[in-house]
Structures are given as structure tokens and as C-alpha cells.
Design a protein around this motif. Structure first.
Motif, PDB file in Angstrom:
ATOM      1  N   LYS A  11       0.836  -1.209   0.000  1.00  0.00           N
ATOM      2  CA  LYS A  11       0.000   0.000   0.000  1.00  0.00           C
ATOM      3  C   LYS A  11       0.868   1.257   0.000  1.00  0.00           C
ATOM      4  N   ALA A  12       1.963   1.228   0.727  1.00  0.00           N
ATOM      5  CA  ALA A  12       2.887   2.372   0.717  1.00  0.00           C
ATOM      6  C   ALA A  12       3.488   2.541  -0.675  1.00  0.00           C
ATOM      7  N   HIS A  13       3.819   1.435  -1.307  1.00  0.00           N
ATOM      8  CA  HIS A  13       4.350   1.475  -2.677  1.00  0.00           C
ATOM      9  C   HIS A  13       3.350   2.167  -3.600  1.00  0.00           C
ATOM     10  N   GLU A  14       2.084   1.798  -3.504  1.00  0.00           N
ATOM     11  CA  GLU A  14       1.045   2.436  -4.313  1.00  0.00           C
ATOM     12  C   GLU A  14       1.010   3.943  -4.073  1.00  0.00           C
ATOM     13  N   LEU A  15       1.064   4.330  -2.803  1.00  0.00           N
ATOM     14  CA  LEU A  15       1.025   5.759  -2.470  1.00  0.00           C
ATOM     15  C   LEU A  15       2.276   6.489  -2.935  1.00  0.00           C
ATOM     16  N   PHE A  16       3.445   5.851  -2.763  1.00  0.00           N
ATOM     17  CA  PHE A  16       4.692   6.473  -3.211  1.00  0.00           C
ATOM     18  C   PHE A  16       4.672   6.687  -4.721  1.00  0.00           C
ATOM     19  N   ILE A  17       4.104   5.741  -5.449  1.00  0.00           N
ATOM     20  CA  ILE A  17       3.993   5.891  -6.901  1.00  0.00           C
ATOM     21  C   ILE A  17       3.019   7.027  -7.239  1.00  0.00           C
ATOM     22  N   GLU A  18       1.898   7.049  -6.546  1.00  0.00           N
ATOM     23  CA  GLU A  18       0.853   8.037  -6.842  1.00  0.00           C
ATOM     24  C   GLU A  18       1.234   9.454  -6.411  1.00  0.00           C
ATOM     25  N   LYS A  19       1.773   9.575  -5.181  1.00  0.00           N
ATOM     26  CA  LYS A  19       1.979  10.905  -4.603  1.00  0.00           C
ATOM     27  C   LYS A  19       3.446  11.306  -4.451  1.00  0.00           C
ATOM     28  N   GLY A  20       4.340  10.332  -4.481  1.00  0.00           N
ATOM     29  CA  GLY A  20       5.742  10.611  -4.189  1.00  0.00           C
ATOM     30  C   GLY A  20       6.048  10.328  -2.731  1.00  0.00           C
ATOM     31  N   TYR A  21       7.324  10.203  -2.426  1.00  0.00           N
ATOM     32  CA  TYR A  21       7.749   9.873  -1.066  1.00  0.00           C
ATOM     33  C   TYR A  21       7.410  10.992  -0.089  1.00  0.00           C
ATOM     34  N   HIS A  22       7.798  12.221  -0.407  1.00  0.00           N
ATOM     35  CA  HIS A  22       7.588  13.334   0.526  1.00  0.00           C
ATOM     36  C   HIS A  22       6.127  13.676   0.728  1.00  0.00           C
ATOM     37  N   ALA A  23       5.341  13.576  -0.318  1.00  0.00           N
ATOM     38  CA  ALA A  23       3.926  13.951  -0.230  1.00  0.00           C
ATOM     39  C   ALA A  23       3.080  12.893   0.469  1.00  0.00           C
ATOM     40  N   THR A  24       3.648  11.726   0.701  1.00  0.00           N
ATOM     41  CA  THR A  24       2.926  10.649   1.385  1.00  0.00           C
ATOM     42  C   THR A  24       3.230  10.717   2.874  1.00  0.00           C
ATOM     43  N   SER A  25       2.211  10.901   3.654  1.00  0.00           N
ATOM     44  CA  SER A  25       2.397  10.954   5.110  1.00  0.00           C
ATOM     45  C   SER A  25       2.178   9.566   5.719  1.00  0.00           C
ATOM     46  N   ILE A  26       2.625   9.423   6.923  1.00  0.00           N
ATOM     47  CA  ILE A  26       2.382   8.161   7.637  1.00  0.00           C
ATOM     48  C   ILE A  26       0.872   7.966   7.793  1.00  0.00           C
ATOM     49  N   GLN A  27       0.146   9.057   8.036  1.00  0.00           N
ATOM     50  CA  GLN A  27      -1.310   8.949   8.158  1.00  0.00           C
ATOM     51  C   GLN A  27      -1.929   8.448   6.852  1.00  0.00           C
ATOM     52  N   ASP A  28      -1.420   8.912   5.718  1.00  0.00           N
ATOM     53  CA  ASP A  28      -1.904   8.402   4.425  1.00  0.00           C
ATOM     54  C   ASP A  28      -1.704   6.891   4.344  1.00  0.00           C
ATOM     55  N   ILE A  29      -0.534   6.449   4.778  1.00  0.00           N
ATOM     56  CA  ILE A  29      -0.206   5.014   4.743  1.00  0.00           C
ATOM     57  C   ILE A  29      -1.135   4.234   5.673  1.00  0.00           C
ATOM     58  N   LEU A  30      -1.369   4.789   6.862  1.00  0.00           N
ATOM     59  CA  LEU A  30      -2.280   4.128   7.811  1.00  0.00           C
ATOM     60  C   LEU A  30      -3.679   4.005   7.217  1.00  0.00           C
ATOM     61  N   ASN A  31      -4.161   5.077   6.644  1.00  0.00           N
ATOM     62  CA  ASN A  31      -5.512   5.070   6.051  1.00  0.00           C
ATOM     63  C   ASN A  31      -5.597   4.090   4.880  1.00  0.00           C
ATOM     64  N   HIS A  32      -4.591   4.116   4.020  1.00  0.00           N
ATOM     65  CA  HIS A  32      -4.618   3.296   2.809  1.00  0.00           C
ATOM     66  C   HIS A  32      -4.436   1.805   3.111  1.00  0.00           C
ATOM     67  N   SER A  33      -3.668   1.506   4.159  1.00  0.00           N
ATOM     68  CA  SER A  33      -3.409   0.097   4.483  1.00  0.00           C
ATOM     69  C   SER A  33      -4.358  -0.452   5.542  1.00  0.00           C
ATOM     70  N   ILE A  35      -4.291  -0.025   8.871  1.00  0.00           N
ATOM     71  CA  ILE A  35      -3.684  -0.463  10.134  1.00  0.00           C
ATOM     72  C   ILE A  35      -3.614   0.716  11.099  1.00  0.00           C
ATOM     73  N   SER A  36      -3.342   0.390  12.350  1.00  0.00           N
ATOM     74  CA  SER A  36      -3.210   1.431  13.369  1.00  0.00           C
ATOM     75  C   SER A  36      -1.780   1.959  13.396  1.00  0.00           C
ATOM     76  N   LYS A  37      -1.618   3.100  14.030  1.00  0.00           N
ATOM     77  CA  LYS A  37      -0.291   3.694  14.162  1.00  0.00           C
ATOM     78  C   LYS A  37       0.633   2.758  14.949  1.00  0.00           C
ATOM     79  N   GLY A  38       0.100   2.113  15.966  1.00  0.00           N
ATOM     80  CA  GLY A  38       0.890   1.174  16.759  1.00  0.00           C
ATOM     81  C   GLY A  38       1.400   0.009  15.920  1.00  0.00           C
ATOM     82  N   SER A  39       0.523  -0.527  15.069  1.00  0.00           N
ATOM     83  CA  SER A  39       0.934  -1.628  14.191  1.00  0.00           C
ATOM     84  C   SER A  39       2.018  -1.173  13.229  1.00  0.00           C
TER      85      SER A  39
END
Length: 163
Positions: A11-33, A35-39
Motif C-alpha cells: 500500500k505504501a508502494h502504491e502511495l509512493f507511486i501516486e503521490k511521491g515519497y515526501h507527499a505521502t504521510s504516515i497517516q496516508d499510509i495508515l488510512n490506505h493500508s 492499520i493502526s499507528k501502533g501496528s
């Protein structure tokens, strides 16, 4: 690797491709995948570590497929080398790897920059090894220089074609 961790990487790979590394936040990754922040922090200590996992997965897949092209073939065949390079260019283009690398290189994250440089060194080492396979032994002393020049020209051509 467990399924949830692999899902986060994918899911992070998808976001990195779509938005770029810097424009992708950890919250974006959490929402897209999903999972919780703890996980997330159980799997990765930072977004940079997640980037490394994505990058390594892309490279591992590319190396496996690239090396399959040599199975049953003559290692000295220049056409196989050309096929391998073409495959890698297409694989990198599909995964927007060059853009992701550029995004990371302009960051202020020395550990990630060092990681990318190590990856580039390994690529140079592979090219050098393939040149040693392809060209006559009496030219071996020139192959490091040839590999460096080749890599520089290829990166320049690819960067120019992206413009």
C-alpha cells in the motif's frame, strides 16, 4: 514476512507511486493500508524504513526477473544484456523508481541518501560484472571505467527522456 507487513509495504508502494515519497504521510499510509499507528511502528521505525522495504522489494523482484533472462543463455551474449537492461528500465519506469530515488535524494535524510547510494553502487557492480562477462579478458582493465560511463550516460538519457 507476515501478510499485514507485506500489505503495508504494498500500500505504501502504491502511495509512493501516486503521490511521491515526501507527499505521502504516515497517516496516508495508515488510512490506505487499514492499520493502526501502533501496528505501523511495530513493523517500521519510520517512513524511511518503510521506504527501504518498498525499495528492496522492487529491487528483489527486478533482480529475480532480470536474472531469469539468463537461464539457459550464453552469459557472453550482448543481446541478453540488452534485454536485461531493457527489462530493468521498464520495471523502474512502471514503479517510478527513478522519481522516488530523486525524491529521497533531495531530502535531508542522510541514512536514506546513503541507502540509495549503496543501491546505485550495487547496480554499478552488476553492470561491471556483466561487462566482464561480455567483453574480452584483455579489456578487463577498462571495464570499471566503461561501467561508470555507461551508467552515467544511461541515467542522463533516462532523465532527459522524462523531461
Amino acid at each position: 514476512m507476515n501478510k499485514k507487513k507485506r500489505n503495508v509495504i504494498d500500500k505504501a508502494h502504491e502511495l509512493f507511486i501516486e503521490k511521491g515519497y515526501h507527499a505521502t504521510s504516515i497517516q496516508d499510509i495508515l488510512n490506505h493500508s487499514g492499520i493502526s499507528k501502533g501496528s505501523f511502528y511495530n513493523y517500521f521505525i519510520s517512513k524511511g524504513e518503510l521506504f527501504k522495504a518498498v525499495y528492496n522489494l522492487i529491487l528483489d523482484n527486478m533482480k529475480m526477473e532480470r536474472d531469469k533472462l539468463l537461464i539457459g543463455e550464453d552469459i557472453t551474449d550482448k543481446d541478453i544484456f540488452i534485454e536485461q537492461v531493457h527489462f530493468m528500465i521498464e520495471h523502474n519506469r512502471k514503479n517510478k523508481l527513478n522519481q522516488l530515488i530523486e525524491d529521497v535524494l533531495v531530502s535531508n535524510e542522510p541514512e536514506l541518501i546513503k541507502f540509495i547510494k549503496q543501491g546505485r553502487y550495487l547496480y554499478l557492480k552488476w553492470i561491471y560484472g556483466r561487462f566482464l562477462n561480455i567483453f574480452p579478458n584483455n579489456q578487463a582493465k577498462y571495464m570499471v571505467d566503461c561501467a561508470v560511463l555507461y551508467l552515467g550516460m544511461m541515467e542522463h538519457i533516462l532523465n532527459t527522456s522524462n523531461v
